[in-house]
Design a protein around this motif. Structure first.
Motif, mmCIF file in Angstrom:
data_model
loop_
_atom_site.group_PDB
_atom_site.id
_atom_site.type_symbol
_atom_site.label_atom_id
_atom_site.label_comp_id
_atom_site.label_asym_id
_atom_site.label_seq_id
_atom_site.Cartn_x
_atom_site.Cartn_y
_atom_site.Cartn_z
ATOM 1 N N LEU A 1 0.820 -1.219 0.000
ATOM 2 C CA LEU A 1 0.000 0.000 0.000
ATOM 3 C C LEU A 1 0.850 1.264 0.000
ATOM 4 N N GLN A 2 1.874 1.283 0.830
ATOM 5 C CA GLN A 2 2.724 2.481 0.905
ATOM 6 C C GLN A 2 3.550 2.659 -0.375
ATOM 7 N N THR A 3 3.959 1.564 -0.984
ATOM 8 C CA THR A 3 4.697 1.657 -2.246
ATOM 9 C C THR A 3 3.795 2.235 -3.343
ATOM 10 N N ARG A 4 2.554 1.769 -3.384
ATOM 11 C CA ARG A 4 1.593 2.330 -4.352
ATOM 12 C C ARG A 4 1.357 3.817 -4.085
ATOM 13 N N ARG A 5 1.238 4.155 -2.810
ATOM 14 C CA ARG A 5 1.001 5.546 -2.432
ATOM 15 C C ARG A 5 2.176 6.421 -2.858
ATOM 16 N N LEU A 6 3.381 5.940 -2.628
ATOM 17 C CA LEU A 6 4.563 6.701 -3.030
ATOM 18 C C LEU A 6 4.602 6.881 -4.544
ATOM 19 N N THR A 7 4.239 5.864 -5.279
ATOM 20 C CA THR A 7 4.194 5.958 -6.743
ATOM 21 C C THR A 7 3.195 7.034 -7.171
ATOM 22 N N GLU A 8 2.010 7.016 -6.576
ATOM 23 C CA GLU A 8 0.996 8.034 -6.885
ATOM 24 C C GLU A 8 1.509 9.432 -6.586
ATOM 25 N N LEU A 9 2.091 9.605 -5.418
ATOM 26 C CA LEU A 9 2.584 10.923 -5.021
ATOM 27 C C LEU A 9 3.699 11.404 -5.941
ATOM 28 N N THR A 10 4.550 10.488 -6.371
ATOM 29 C CA THR A 10 5.622 10.844 -7.300
ATOM 30 C C THR A 10 5.044 11.313 -8.627
ATOM 31 N N ILE A 11 4.031 10.614 -9.096
ATOM 32 C CA ILE A 11 3.369 11.019 -10.350
ATOM 33 C C ILE A 11 2.708 12.383 -10.173
ATOM 34 N N TYR A 12 2.019 12.578 -9.049
ATOM 35 C CA TYR A 12 1.370 13.867 -8.801
ATOM 36 C C TYR A 12 2.385 15.001 -8.798
ATOM 37 N N GLY A 13 3.555 14.748 -8.243
ATOM 38 C CA GLY A 13 4.590 15.777 -8.188
ATOM 39 C C GLY A 13 5.091 16.193 -9.552
ATOM 40 N N ARG A 14 4.941 15.326 -10.528
ATOM 41 C CA ARG A 14 5.408 15.624 -11.888
ATOM 42 C C ARG A 14 4.340 16.259 -12.761
ATOM 43 N N LEU A 15 3.100 16.215 -12.309
ATOM 44 C CA LEU A 15 2.004 16.787 -13.098
ATOM 45 C C LEU A 15 1.936 18.295 -12.926
ATOM 46 N N PRO A 16 1.504 18.988 -13.981
ATOM 47 C CA PRO A 16 1.267 20.419 -13.825
ATOM 48 C C PRO A 16 0.180 20.626 -12.757
ATOM 49 N N GLY A 17 0.429 21.485 -11.829
ATOM 50 C CA GLY A 17 -0.538 21.734 -10.765
ATOM 51 C C GLY A 17 -0.496 20.687 -9.667
ATOM 52 N N HIS A 18 0.377 19.705 -9.801
ATOM 53 C CA HIS A 18 0.581 18.658 -8.772
ATOM 54 C C HIS A 18 -0.714 17.961 -8.371
ATOM 55 N N ALA A 19 -1.622 17.780 -9.327
ATOM 56 C CA ALA A 19 -2.901 17.094 -9.102
ATOM 57 C C ALA A 19 -3.701 17.726 -7.963
ATOM 58 N N GLY A 20 -3.536 19.030 -7.806
ATOM 59 C CA GLY A 20 -4.292 19.753 -6.785
ATOM 60 C C GLY A 20 -3.617 19.803 -5.421
ATOM 61 N N TYR A 21 -2.473 19.161 -5.273
ATOM 62 C CA TYR A 21 -1.747 19.183 -3.998
ATOM 63 C C TYR A 21 -0.838 20.406 -3.925
ATOM 64 N N ASP A 22 -0.770 20.986 -2.771
ATOM 65 C CA ASP A 22 0.214 22.017 -2.493
ATOM 66 C C ASP A 22 1.588 21.328 -2.503
ATOM 67 N N PRO A 23 2.590 21.906 -3.156
ATOM 68 C CA PRO A 23 3.901 21.239 -3.221
ATOM 69 C C PRO A 23 4.476 20.876 -1.836
ATOM 70 N N ASN A 24 4.283 21.723 -0.850
ATOM 71 C CA ASN A 24 4.783 21.432 0.494
ATOM 72 C C ASN A 24 4.067 20.217 1.091
ATOM 73 N N THR A 25 2.758 20.159 0.922
ATOM 74 C CA THR A 25 1.980 19.017 1.411
ATOM 75 C C THR A 25 2.403 17.745 0.696
ATOM 76 N N LEU A 26 2.619 17.853 -0.597
ATOM 77 C CA LEU A 26 3.065 16.703 -1.385
ATOM 78 C C LEU A 26 4.417 16.190 -0.872
ATOM 79 N N ASP A 27 5.326 17.111 -0.542
ATOM 80 C CA ASP A 27 6.629 16.714 0.005
ATOM 81 C C ASP A 27 6.477 16.001 1.346
ATOM 82 N N ILE A 28 5.601 16.504 2.192
ATOM 83 C CA ILE A 28 5.368 15.895 3.505
ATOM 84 C C ILE A 28 4.784 14.495 3.347
ATOM 85 N N LEU A 29 3.798 14.354 2.471
ATOM 86 C CA LEU A 29 3.185 13.046 2.235
ATOM 87 C C LEU A 29 4.182 12.054 1.638
ATOM 88 N N THR A 30 5.020 12.536 0.734
ATOM 89 C CA THR A 30 6.036 11.683 0.114
ATOM 90 C C THR A 30 7.049 11.212 1.150
#
Length: 113
Positions: A29-58
């Protein structure tokens, strides 16, 4: 007349095997989550995540993966379920609550972590 016990495929009934299953599922589950978060970080607009929040979740997902992998390694080595500080067995209740626990509750409190 001899009656043989009926065996069915069920979840492992040994506490260690149940904990291993929990840890393996958590790892996936955590590996899948990390994969999702990594993809979100590469998308324009970070899939709606604030970059700081995305870093914390990652960072949190990476730590969960590391903790889980270490617990599985301890299982393989035969040291799982022993407090790394006092060497006493970690109670089963604590391991069920925190399967990757490295310390018993007492030592965990004294460590302040």
């Amino acid at each position: 007349m001899i009656i043989a016990p009926h065996h069915t495929e069920t979840a492992p009934d040994q506490p260690l095997e149940l904990l291993r299953t929990m840890l393996e599922e958590q790892f996936v589950l955590q590996t899948r989550r990390l994969t999702e978060l990594t993809i979100y970080g590469r998308l324009p607009g970070h899939a709606g995540y604030d970059p700081n929040t995305l870093d914390i979740l990652t960072t949190s997902a990476r730590q969960a993966i590391a903790d889980t992998a270490q617990a599985l390694r301890r299982m393989t080595e035969g040291t799982y379920g022993r407090c790394e500080q006092c060497q006493r067995p970690i109670p089963l209740g604590r391991l069920r609550e925190v399967p990757h626990a490295r310390y018993c509750t007492r030592c965990h409190r004294h460590r302040g972590s």
